[in-house]
Design a protein around this motif. Sequence first.
Motif, short mmCIF file in Angstrom:
data_model
loop_
_atom_site.label_atom_id
_atom_site.label_comp_id
_atom_site.label_asym_id
_atom_site.label_seq_id
_atom_site.Cartn_x
_atom_site.Cartn_y
_atom_site.Cartn_z
N PHE A 103 0.85 -11.31 20.76
CA PHE A 103 2.27 -11.48 20.51
C PHE A 103 2.34 -11.40 18.95
N GLY A 104 3.44 -10.70 18.67
CA GLY A 104 4.05 -10.86 17.13
C GLY A 104 4.55 -11.94 16.89
N THR A 105 4.68 -12.59 15.65
CA THR A 105 5.32 -13.60 15.04
C THR A 105 6.58 -13.98 15.42
N GLY A 106 7.34 -12.89 15.80
CA GLY A 106 8.80 -13.42 16.07
C GLY A 106 10.01 -12.95 15.15
N ASP B 38 4.28 -21.65 17.45
CA ASP B 38 4.45 -22.34 16.18
C ASP B 38 5.15 -21.53 15.03
N GLY B 40 6.25 -19.02 12.59
CA GLY B 40 5.49 -18.17 11.74
C GLY B 40 4.17 -17.52 12.58
N LEU B 41 3.99 -18.22 13.51
CA LEU B 41 2.53 -17.63 14.33
C LEU B 41 2.81 -17.09 15.57
N GLY B 42 4.20 -17.02 16.00
CA GLY B 42 4.48 -16.54 17.46
C GLY B 42 3.76 -17.41 18.54
N LEU B 43 3.54 -16.78 19.70
CA LEU B 43 2.86 -17.30 20.76
C LEU B 43 1.29 -16.97 20.57
N ARG B 44 0.56 -18.22 20.83
CA ARG B 44 -1.12 -17.89 20.97
C ARG B 44 -1.52 -18.40 22.11
#
Lengths: 113, 114
Positions: A103-106, B38, B40-44
């Motif tokens: 995924f990108g960071t949004g 989180d 700034g980190l997106g979905l991990r």
Amino acid sequence: QQQVKQSPQSLIVQKGGISIINCAYENTAFDYFPWYQQFPGKGPALLIAIRPDVSEKKEGRFTISFNKSAKQFSLHIMDSQPGDSATYFCAATVSGGYQKVTFGTGTKLQVIP
Amino acid sequence: EAQVTQNPRYLITVTGKKLTVTCSQNMNHEYMSWYRQDPGLGLRQIYYSMNVEVTDKGDVPEGYKVSRKEKRNFPLILESPSPNQTSLYFCASSSIPGRTDTQYFGPGTRLTVL
């Protein structure tokens, strides 16, 4: 290592305007690129997706543009509405077998009246 | 109604106190996965499961365990939670293993570890 870079982090657009969110990827094996929409307090939901054999895909007011040579893809929201205010994630994955999604960071989009 | 449910939705706990976040889907999906989100980190991805008794690590598995004893359930276990596991957690399921266009996400569990 961030394999899918998304920008901008936040975006404010006036009602009726065009919202544009950009993503770039590094792994040339990626062959499926979905976009997810997430409203506050909800899980992400698939919005639209594209494969690299086409350069553009349109569904209603939402369009994905894909540039394979530049390894970039973008989401365009035409005639943006306040109801489009949400966080948008781009993603990339590889078809066949197990698909691990990156995924990108949004991007937090706010559409103001 | 087809859905993925998670419980609890909100949880505040203390460092070292074991906890389990449950995930259940009613769509008979083979593939299930856990993510953390989180700023700034997106979905991990934390862990995923291709079917009953088949699980594997995602990008950030440290400090987490999972099990898949039944097709519909995929609990996430934090045996000794630490503050860096404070996050928003999502469970997801898919009808075709790995096919993202059929991936459904749960509503999320907001975990705070003090």
